[in-house]
Design a protein around this motif. Structure first.
Motif, PDB file in Angstrom:
ATOM      1  N   ILE A 239       1.127  -1.808  -0.119  1.00 31.90           N
ATOM      2  CA  ILE A 239       0.105  -0.229  -0.236  1.00 31.90           C
ATOM      3  C   ILE A 239       0.319   1.257   0.440  1.00 31.90           C
ATOM      4  O   ILE A 239       0.455   2.252  -0.335  1.00 31.90           O
ATOM      5  CB  ILE A 239      -0.593   0.366   1.104  1.00 31.90           C
ATOM      6  N   ALA A 240       2.087   1.139   1.065  1.00 29.78           N
ATOM      7  CA  ALA A 240       2.737   2.127   0.813  1.00 29.78           C
ATOM      8  C   ALA A 240       4.132   2.575   0.047  1.00 29.78           C
ATOM      9  O   ALA A 240       3.473   3.702  -0.722  1.00 29.78           O
ATOM     10  CB  ALA A 240       4.291   1.949   1.975  1.00 29.78           C
ATOM     11  N   LEU A 241       3.945   1.645  -0.874  1.00 30.89           N
ATOM     12  CA  LEU A 241       4.411   1.410  -2.485  1.00 30.89           C
ATOM     13  C   LEU A 241       3.925   2.196  -3.774  1.00 30.89           C
ATOM     14  O   LEU A 241       4.361   2.902  -4.406  1.00 30.89           O
ATOM     15  CB  LEU A 241       4.847   0.070  -2.730  1.00 30.89           C
ATOM     16  N   GLN A 242       2.502   1.641  -3.582  1.00 33.75           N
ATOM     17  CA  GLN A 242       1.529   2.658  -4.125  1.00 33.75           C
ATOM     18  C   GLN A 242       1.125   3.565  -4.336  1.00 33.75           C
ATOM     19  O   GLN A 242       1.310   4.759  -5.251  1.00 33.75           O
ATOM     20  CB  GLN A 242      -0.119   1.218  -4.240  1.00 33.75           C
ATOM     21  N   ASP A 243       1.093   4.110  -2.840  1.00 38.76           N
ATOM     22  CA  ASP A 243       1.188   5.450  -2.947  1.00 38.76           C
ATOM     23  C   ASP A 243       2.216   6.483  -3.213  1.00 38.76           C
ATOM     24  O   ASP A 243       1.733   7.309  -3.505  1.00 38.76           O
ATOM     25  CB  ASP A 243       0.865   5.706  -1.223  1.00 38.76           C
ATOM     26  N   ARG A 244       3.489   5.599  -3.211  1.00 39.35           N
ATOM     27  CA  ARG A 244       4.587   6.470  -2.967  1.00 39.35           C
ATOM     28  C   ARG A 244       4.576   7.009  -5.439  1.00 39.35           C
ATOM     29  O   ARG A 244       4.159   7.971  -4.953  1.00 39.35           O
ATOM     30  CB  ARG A 244       5.778   5.785  -3.078  1.00 39.35           C
ATOM     31  N   HIS A 245       3.723   5.983  -5.873  1.00 34.33           N
ATOM     32  CA  HIS A 245       3.913   5.866  -7.307  1.00 34.33           C
ATOM     33  C   HIS A 245       3.066   6.729  -7.660  1.00 34.33           C
ATOM     34  O   HIS A 245       2.823   7.053  -8.960  1.00 34.33           O
ATOM     35  CB  HIS A 245       5.000   4.417  -7.735  1.00 34.33           C
ATOM     36  N   PHE A 246       2.181   6.013  -7.723  1.00 28.18           N
ATOM     37  CA  PHE A 246       0.782   6.771  -8.140  1.00 28.18           C
ATOM     38  C   PHE A 246       1.117   8.629  -7.586  1.00 28.18           C
ATOM     39  O   PHE A 246       0.608   9.324  -8.707  1.00 28.18           O
ATOM     40  CB  PHE A 246      -0.208   6.350  -6.986  1.00 28.18           C
ATOM     41  N   GLU A 247       1.236   8.963  -6.724  1.00 24.87           N
ATOM     42  CA  GLU A 247       2.149  10.495  -6.698  1.00 24.87           C
ATOM     43  C   GLU A 247       2.794  11.099  -7.455  1.00 24.87           C
ATOM     44  O   GLU A 247       2.626  12.028  -7.578  1.00 24.87           O
ATOM     45  CB  GLU A 247       2.205  10.346  -5.094  1.00 24.87           C
ATOM     46  N   LEU A 248       3.999  10.800  -8.341  1.00 25.56           N
ATOM     47  CA  LEU A 248       4.997  10.571  -8.834  1.00 25.56           C
ATOM     48  C   LEU A 248       3.961  10.513 -10.202  1.00 25.56           C
ATOM     49  O   LEU A 248       4.255  11.322 -11.321  1.00 25.56           O
ATOM     50  CB  LEU A 248       6.031  10.108  -8.702  1.00 25.56           C
ATOM     51  N   PHE A 249       3.135   9.362 -10.435  1.00 26.19           N
ATOM     52  CA  PHE A 249       2.113   9.792 -11.272  1.00 26.19           C
ATOM     53  C   PHE A 249       1.721  10.938 -11.608  1.00 26.19           C
ATOM     54  O   PHE A 249       1.417  11.766 -12.751  1.00 26.19           O
ATOM     55  CB  PHE A 249       1.271   8.658 -11.621  1.00 26.19           C
ATOM     56  N   CYS A 250       0.992  11.477 -10.659  1.00 29.82           N
ATOM     57  CA  CYS A 250       0.216  12.459 -10.292  1.00 29.82           C
ATOM     58  C   CYS A 250       0.987  13.933 -10.871  1.00 29.82           C
ATOM     59  O   CYS A 250       0.825  14.994 -11.670  1.00 29.82           O
ATOM     60  CB  CYS A 250      -0.456  12.567  -8.966  1.00 29.82           C
ATOM     61  N   GLN A 251       1.986  13.470 -10.500  1.00 34.55           N
ATOM     62  CA  GLN A 251       3.190  14.695  -9.977  1.00 34.55           C
ATOM     63  C   GLN A 251       3.532  14.782 -12.332  1.00 34.55           C
ATOM     64  O   GLN A 251       3.549  16.245 -12.191  1.00 34.55           O
ATOM     65  CB  GLN A 251       4.506  14.837  -9.590  1.00 34.55           C
ATOM     66  N   PHE A 252       4.096  13.597 -12.330  1.00 34.28           N
ATOM     67  CA  PHE A 252       4.055  13.766 -13.855  1.00 34.28           C
ATOM     68  C   PHE A 252       3.416  13.977 -15.199  1.00 34.28           C
ATOM     69  O   PHE A 252       3.663  14.424 -16.415  1.00 34.28           O
ATOM     70  CB  PHE A 252       5.446  13.439 -14.396  1.00 34.28           C
ATOM     71  N   GLY A 253       1.794  13.451 -14.675  1.00 37.30           N
ATOM     72  CA  GLY A 253       0.836  13.100 -15.800  1.00 37.30           C
ATOM     73  C   GLY A 253       0.766  14.524 -16.476  1.00 37.30           C
ATOM     74  O   GLY A 253      -0.392  14.137 -17.632  1.00 37.30           O
TER      75      GLY A 253
END
Length: 464
Positions: A239-253
């Motif tokens: 869950i923690a790993l998902q949150d980190r990568h989805f946050e970066l997806f939103c940052q660059f998406g």
């Protein structure tokens, strides 16, 4: 006949899936070579000839990126379908072969053509990029080896000759190798806009992979009828790993994808999914859970993966659209440059003065030939080769400045991963625990995580 699981339609990848997108630039490398041979005097290159060649090279690079994007799209589709097979295989093993046998067989049949798709996309990728480096080719070799041995893995699952944890880890290893290839392609992209798209895609696919692993672990916990601390801790890490990568997806998406992400997470299905998460993450070690809840858990997780897949398709479409726009602009720019040079050539020959020449020190060309942002206070001479070169240099400078931001994010990610791996190795801790140490240290010292990571690696280098 065996009944279909209620979540089958939710997790089963769409047939076809991959958009039928040809190479959109339409400017072949062979044609480029022909233009060079026919238009240019190889023994007597002039500035206007080489500026035309520079613009042709730009179009050629967009063609390479177009083939590369189709390759990445294929990899993303393969990951999606392998994730579906992993989910079905894990439920098949958890039920001792009593459930999900038919669904798993259907997915395997659908996945039979994955290797051929990969090889076809790989061939196009290599045809358009003869400079693929050794690292990327080695990653591709590992993936081809995985394809070679996938049949044997499936056979082990069918005969129950592999444990549930080993089944998950085997599929995870294959998917992880495919995701590493996406990251390497992102790291080598030289167009700022496409590189940003690829970075968003990498983080979305990586987050989706952790979401797929969450589905498998949760299904096993529900299937076993009780919560075990080992699996609960793994769930929390995922869950923690998902949150980190989805946050970066939103940052660059970008803004549109951010809105689409927020909308997809704010649905009744995802709210229900979070409730089921709570049942598993807040339970005591050994606490009983209802086995039949596993069906709904699997269906909810599958729908979540499907929603993320739709975002992935939206991102890929945006990348194709961006490449099409860039290609159109580049070809228009090439044509305008040809016309501009013809106009300059038709002008009366200028006197042999320094008024519009390279050595006229009143013309600020230093920022141009060193590829820095130009000084807007100085007007450049119009209708001259100097003006054209200044404009071209400025375009390249802007591209490099934008690309530097993405490259910095990629470089920081690699440094953080190295520091995290070092902590995991030296302290015998998990990936999430290592990241927590980096984050808490950064907060305590009021520093960035990358600075903490650099410091850890520097200390290790000083000791070695």
């Amino acid at each position: 006949m065996q009944a279909r699981h209620p979540g089958y339609r939710a997790y089963c990848p769409p047939r076809g899936g991959l958009t039928d997108c040809p190479i959109i630039v339409g400017f072949s490398i062979d044609r480029t070579r022909m233009i060079i041979a026919t238009e240019f005097n190889m023994k007597d290159f002039s500035p206007d000839q080489t500026i035309i060649l520079a613009k042709i090279r730009h179009i050629e690079e967009l063609e390479r990126l177009s083939a590369c994007t189709v390759f990445v799209e294929t990899i993303g589709l393969i990951i999606h379908q392998i994730q579906a097979e992993r989910g079905a295989s894990c439920l098949y093993l958890a039920s001792a072969g009593q459930r999900f046998g038919r669904e798993r067989s259907d997915i395997i049949e659908q996945n039979q053509g994955l290797e051929l798709r990969f090889r076809e996309a790989l061939q196009r990728h290599l045809e358009h990029d003869s400079m693929v480096d050794a690292k990327q080719l080695t990653l591709i070799s590992w993936i081809l080896l995985g394809f070679d041995q996938l049949k044997a893995l499936r056979h082990q699952v069918t005969l129950h000759k592999i444990s549930f944890p080993d089944c998950i880890q085997s599929f995870n290893r294959f998917v992880g190798c495919l995701i590493s290839l996406i990251f390497d392609i992102t790291d080598n992209a030289v167009n700022s806009k496409i590189s940003t798209y690829l970075l968003a895609l990498y983080n979305l696919v990586q987050g989706k992979e952790f979401a797929g692993q969450e589905r498998a672990v949760g299904s096993y916990m529900f299937g076993s009828g009780q919560v075990q601390q080992e699996h609960q801790q793994k769930l929390l890490e995922l869950i923690a790993l998902q949150d980190r990568h989805f946050e970066l997806f939103c940052q660059f998406g970008g803004h549109q994808l951010q809105k689409a992400w927020a909308a997809s997470m704010d649905t009744s299905i995802h709210q229900r999914h979070r409730q089921f998460r709570g049942k598993l993450t807040h339970a005591h070690d050994g606490q009983a859970v209802k086995t039949h809840d596993g069906d709904e858990w699997f269906e909810l997780c599958s729908q979540r993966l499907t929603d993320i897949w739709h975002l992935q398709c939206q991102l890929i479409k945006g990348m194709h659209d961006m490449l099409e726009t860039l290609a159109k602009e580049a070809k228009n720019d090439l044509e305008k440059t040809r016309q501009y040079l013809q106009k300059v050539r038709r002008q009366p020959a200028q006197s042999a003065t320094l008024d519009s020449a390279f050595f006229n020190l009143s013309i600020p060309v230093e920022n141009a030939y060193t590829f820095l942002a130009h000084d807007s206070q100085h007007a450049y001479p119009m209708e001259s080769i100097v003006s054209l070169l200044q404009q071209q240099s400025q375009q390249i400078a802007e591209i490099e400045n934008e690309l530097a931001e993405t490259k910095q994010a990629l470089a920081e990610r690699k440094q953080i991963e190295r520091a995290k791996g070092l902590l995991m190795s030296k302290r015998g801790i998990s990936e999430v625990e290592a990241y927590k140490i980096l984050r808490s240290t950064a907060m305590e010292q009021n520093r960035k995580i990358i600075d903490v990571a650099d410091n850890i690696l520097a200390k290790q280098n000083s000791l070695s």
